[in-house]
Design a protein around this motif. Structure first.
Motif, mmCIF file in Angstrom:
data_model
loop_
_atom_site.group_PDB
_atom_site.id
_atom_site.type_symbol
_atom_site.label_atom_id
_atom_site.label_comp_id
_atom_site.label_asym_id
_atom_site.label_seq_id
_atom_site.Cartn_x
_atom_site.Cartn_y
_atom_site.Cartn_z
ATOM 1 N N ALA A 193 -75.124 1.351 46.795
ATOM 2 C CA ALA A 193 -75.469 1.698 45.411
ATOM 3 C C ALA A 193 -76.449 0.696 44.825
ATOM 4 C CB ALA A 193 -74.199 1.756 44.562
ATOM 5 N N GLN A 194 -76.329 -0.557 45.220
ATOM 6 C CA GLN A 194 -77.190 -1.607 44.682
ATOM 7 C C GLN A 194 -78.491 -1.751 45.459
ATOM 8 O OE1 GLN A 194 -74.237 -4.729 45.047
ATOM 9 N NE2 GLN A 194 -73.720 -4.623 42.862
ATOM 10 N N GLY A 199 -80.222 3.783 41.430
ATOM 11 C CA GLY A 199 -80.838 4.795 40.580
ATOM 12 C C GLY A 199 -80.609 6.208 41.052
ATOM 13 N N LYS A 200 -79.935 6.369 42.191
ATOM 14 C CA LYS A 200 -79.643 7.704 42.721
ATOM 15 C C LYS A 200 -78.175 7.780 43.174
ATOM 16 C CE LYS A 200 -84.364 8.740 44.182
ATOM 17 N NZ LYS A 200 -85.246 9.159 45.311
ATOM 18 N N THR A 201 -77.335 7.054 42.426
ATOM 19 C CA THR A 201 -75.899 7.008 42.719
ATOM 20 C C THR A 201 -75.133 7.684 41.590
ATOM 21 O OG1 THR A 201 -76.020 4.959 44.010
ATOM 22 C CG2 THR A 201 -73.909 5.473 42.977
ATOM 23 N N SER A 202 -74.133 8.485 41.948
ATOM 24 C CA SER A 202 -73.254 9.068 40.931
ATOM 25 C C SER A 202 -71.816 8.667 41.219
ATOM 26 C CB SER A 202 -73.387 10.596 40.888
ATOM 27 O OG SER A 202 -72.781 11.200 42.007
ATOM 28 N N VAL A 203 -71.030 8.586 40.166
ATOM 29 C CA VAL A 203 -69.605 8.279 40.279
ATOM 30 C C VAL A 203 -68.827 9.352 39.524
ATOM 31 C CG1 VAL A 203 -69.915 5.794 40.556
ATOM 32 C CG2 VAL A 203 -69.734 6.776 38.244
ATOM 33 N N LEU A 204 -67.554 9.459 39.803
ATOM 34 C CA LEU A 204 -66.720 10.443 39.126
ATOM 35 C C LEU A 204 -66.646 10.146 37.625
ATOM 36 C CD1 LEU A 204 -63.827 10.673 41.732
ATOM 37 C CD2 LEU A 204 -65.531 12.448 41.243
ATOM 38 N N PRO A 243 -76.039 -0.605 36.216
ATOM 39 C CA PRO A 243 -77.498 -0.492 36.266
ATOM 40 C C PRO A 243 -78.010 0.413 37.392
ATOM 41 C CG PRO A 243 -76.842 -2.769 35.932
ATOM 42 C CD PRO A 243 -75.588 -2.007 36.265
ATOM 43 N N HIS A 244 -77.178 0.691 38.368
ATOM 44 C CA HIS A 244 -77.597 1.493 39.526
ATOM 45 C C HIS A 244 -77.094 2.933 39.459
ATOM 46 C CE1 HIS A 244 -78.810 -2.315 41.366
ATOM 47 N NE2 HIS A 244 -77.642 -2.803 40.951
ATOM 48 N N ILE A 245 -76.255 3.239 38.452
ATOM 49 C CA ILE A 245 -75.673 4.582 38.335
ATOM 50 C C ILE A 245 -76.606 5.500 37.559
ATOM 51 C CG2 ILE A 245 -73.758 5.923 37.372
ATOM 52 C CD1 ILE A 245 -71.979 3.461 37.767
ATOM 53 N N SER A 246 -76.854 6.678 38.104
ATOM 54 C CA SER A 246 -77.726 7.644 37.420
ATOM 55 C C SER A 246 -76.953 8.821 36.856
ATOM 56 C CB SER A 246 -78.805 8.160 38.371
ATOM 57 O OG SER A 246 -78.217 8.675 39.553
ATOM 58 N N ALA A 247 -75.671 8.993 37.254
ATOM 59 C CA ALA A 247 -74.898 10.126 36.740
ATOM 60 C C ALA A 247 -73.404 9.863 36.863
ATOM 61 C CB ALA A 247 -75.259 11.404 37.493
ATOM 62 N N VAL A 263 -78.303 10.420 46.124
ATOM 63 C CA VAL A 263 -78.248 9.909 47.488
ATOM 64 C C VAL A 263 -76.837 9.472 47.868
ATOM 65 C CG1 VAL A 263 -79.018 7.984 48.967
ATOM 66 C CG2 VAL A 263 -80.670 9.217 47.523
ATOM 67 N N LEU A 264 -76.092 8.975 46.889
ATOM 68 C CA LEU A 264 -74.752 8.429 47.118
ATOM 69 C C LEU A 264 -73.847 8.913 45.996
ATOM 70 C CD1 LEU A 264 -72.941 6.374 48.732
ATOM 71 C CD2 LEU A 264 -73.745 4.626 47.127
ATOM 72 N N MET A 265 -72.728 9.561 46.337
ATOM 73 C CA MET A 265 -71.888 10.192 45.324
ATOM 74 C C MET A 265 -70.409 9.969 45.596
ATOM 75 S SD MET A 265 -74.115 13.701 45.310
ATOM 76 C CE MET A 265 -74.747 13.289 46.952
ATOM 77 N N GLN A 266 -69.724 9.326 44.665
ATOM 78 C CA GLN A 266 -68.272 9.280 44.731
ATOM 79 C C GLN A 266 -67.763 10.703 44.517
ATOM 80 O OE1 GLN A 266 -66.219 7.355 41.485
ATOM 81 N NE2 GLN A 266 -64.536 6.647 42.801
ATOM 82 N N SER A 267 -66.760 11.113 45.291
ATOM 83 C CA SER A 267 -66.367 12.511 45.233
ATOM 84 C C SER A 267 -64.932 12.710 45.679
ATOM 85 C CB SER A 267 -67.291 13.342 46.126
ATOM 86 O OG SER A 267 -66.920 14.699 46.147
ATOM 87 N N TRP A 268 -64.297 13.748 45.140
ATOM 88 C CA TRP A 268 -63.030 14.203 45.682
ATOM 89 C C TRP A 268 -63.303 15.018 46.935
ATOM 90 C CZ3 TRP A 268 -62.906 15.464 40.019
ATOM 91 C CH2 TRP A 268 -62.309 14.424 39.300
ATOM 92 N N ASN A 269 -62.384 14.997 47.877
ATOM 93 C CA ASN A 269 -62.653 15.568 49.200
ATOM 94 C C ASN A 269 -63.013 17.045 49.166
ATOM 95 O OD1 ASN A 269 -59.610 15.481 48.605
ATOM 96 N ND2 ASN A 269 -59.597 16.901 50.328
#
Length: 392
Positions: A193-194, A199-204, A243-247, A263-269
């Protein structure tokens, strides 16, 4: 009601709440604010209208209103229920338990919702604060098709108020065309993410698993109430990760994965499975079960206080618990529904990507249920501060 329950249910809803209407390809967000004074007033026993009558097995009403997580029921099952019963199903969706609870508290028993889908750990407080009605299990004989292991949970030992809908876990998905190294752990998630995914990372968009990223990566119990742990987590989220989270996206499978917008997304299975299946290039994506530890959650069907269509609600629950409908649910939502022999049925039906639906004993040992603790208010505050720092 006791003071602890008031704090848990009220303080966690003071911040603005997002209410999302989702489709399989995306969502439209609507901002709604719930004031603290109104929430506290809602806990008064004198608030609200007349209680709705309970279900007795009478005629099914012509409507059923469900308030649930996004993309959480197979359309063909919903359509079949309407065709079978005549009750039109109306769906509203939420991103977090806090959002759902805020809505019910503000409505004072007049939300208009029949069925809601809380995560198990929130059910005792919801019962204590009069947000749920008892089920009439005599009208739900198909509960016999449930695996006993998923009944009689600690939050509702007699299933008086709830029945397992599905259970799952939390991990992340990454784009292998951008992140060419192998990611295996939450520490890897943070590092990517860093760097490659900045800038293309999302989290729940959900307070507890957001903080979980820090706790799981550092070997800390994610139910900690230690002020030092909470301070360290907040500092990490606000200063190092935001600073690296976009959504903040609870459903990247709906659009972000198929459209490759992150590019990188925290997600439920289950949501990750949906997204990968719908991607024009499924091989582009890699699912990772969070490690060394991660979340285990169980969502439950429950009857909202003041449910205006209790007969339809009970008829729906009995309908959806049949083996064929449970299998259709697993195929669509990508989560284990807790039905008897559901894994064998899914394998026999040739359902795909079942390693993202059913987990080994060793994997389950790394999953841990959350708890509603005295730190609940702080957890929500950290979530809001992180969103503000990220510009969300």
């Amino acid at each position: 009601m006791n003071d602890a329950s008031i704090r848990i249910l009220a303080d966690s809803t003071i911040a603005p709440v997002l209410r999302h209407q989702l489709t399989r390809r995306g969502f439209i967000g609507t901002l709604a604010a719930v004031g603290a004074a109104g929430i506290l007033t809602a806990c008064s026993p004198s608030g609200g209208g007349q209680p709705a009558p309970g279900a007795t097995g009478g005629a099914v009403e012509d409507k059923l209103s469900i308030y649930s997580w996004g993309e959480y029921d197979a359309p063909e099952v919903i359509e079949a229920f309407t065709n079978d019963s005549g009750a039109k199903v109306v769906m509203d969706t939420f991103n977090s338990n806090e959002e759902m609870i805020a809505k019910l508290i503000a409505a004072k028993g007049t939300s208009g919702f029949d069925l809601v889908v809380p995560t198990g750990i929130f059910i005792p407080q919801m019962i204590e604060n009069g947000l749920l009605e008892k089920l009439n299990l005599d009208l739900i004989p198909n509960i016999k098709y449930m695996d006993p292991a998923f009944l009689g949970r600690a939050w509702d030992p007699e299933n008086e108020y709830s029945i397992c809908k599905a259970w799952g876990t939390t991990g992340f998905v990454y784009d292998k065309t951008v992140i060419t190294r192998e990611l295996k752990t939450w520490a890897d998630f943070i590092d990517a993410a860093q760097n490659e995914a900045s800038g293309k990372t999302s989290v729940l968009d959900d307070p507890a698993p957001l903080g979980g990223i820090y706790y799981w990566a550092n070997g800390i119990d994610w139910n900690t109430t230690d002020p030092a742990d909470l301070d360290a987590c907040e500092k990490f989220l606000v200063e190092d990760l935001a600073p690296h989270i976009s959504a903040f996206d609870s459903y990247p499978g709906g659009s972000a994965i198929p459209q490759a917008s992150h590019v990188l997304m925290q997600s439920w299975n289950g949501d990750a499975r949906i997204g990968i299946q719908e991607s024009p290039d499924p091989d582009r994506w890699q699912w990772v079960l969070g490690a060394p530890d991660t979340e285990l959650w169980m969502d439950n069907w429950a009857l909202a206080a003041g449910a205006p269509h209790p007969e339809a609600a009970h008829a729906f629950l009995n309908f959806i618990l049949t083996p064929e409908n449970q299998l259709a649910q697993v195929d669509y939502i990508g989560y284990d529904t807790g039905a008897k022999d559901i894994k064998a049925a899914a394998e026999e039906a040739g359902l795909e990507m079942l390693d993202m639906v059913f987990f080994t004993e060793d994997q389950v040992k790394t999953m841990h249920e959350g708890k509603v603790t005295d730190a609940q208010t702080r957890i929500v505050e950290m979530w809001n501060k992180t969103k503000a720092a990220a510009g969300a």
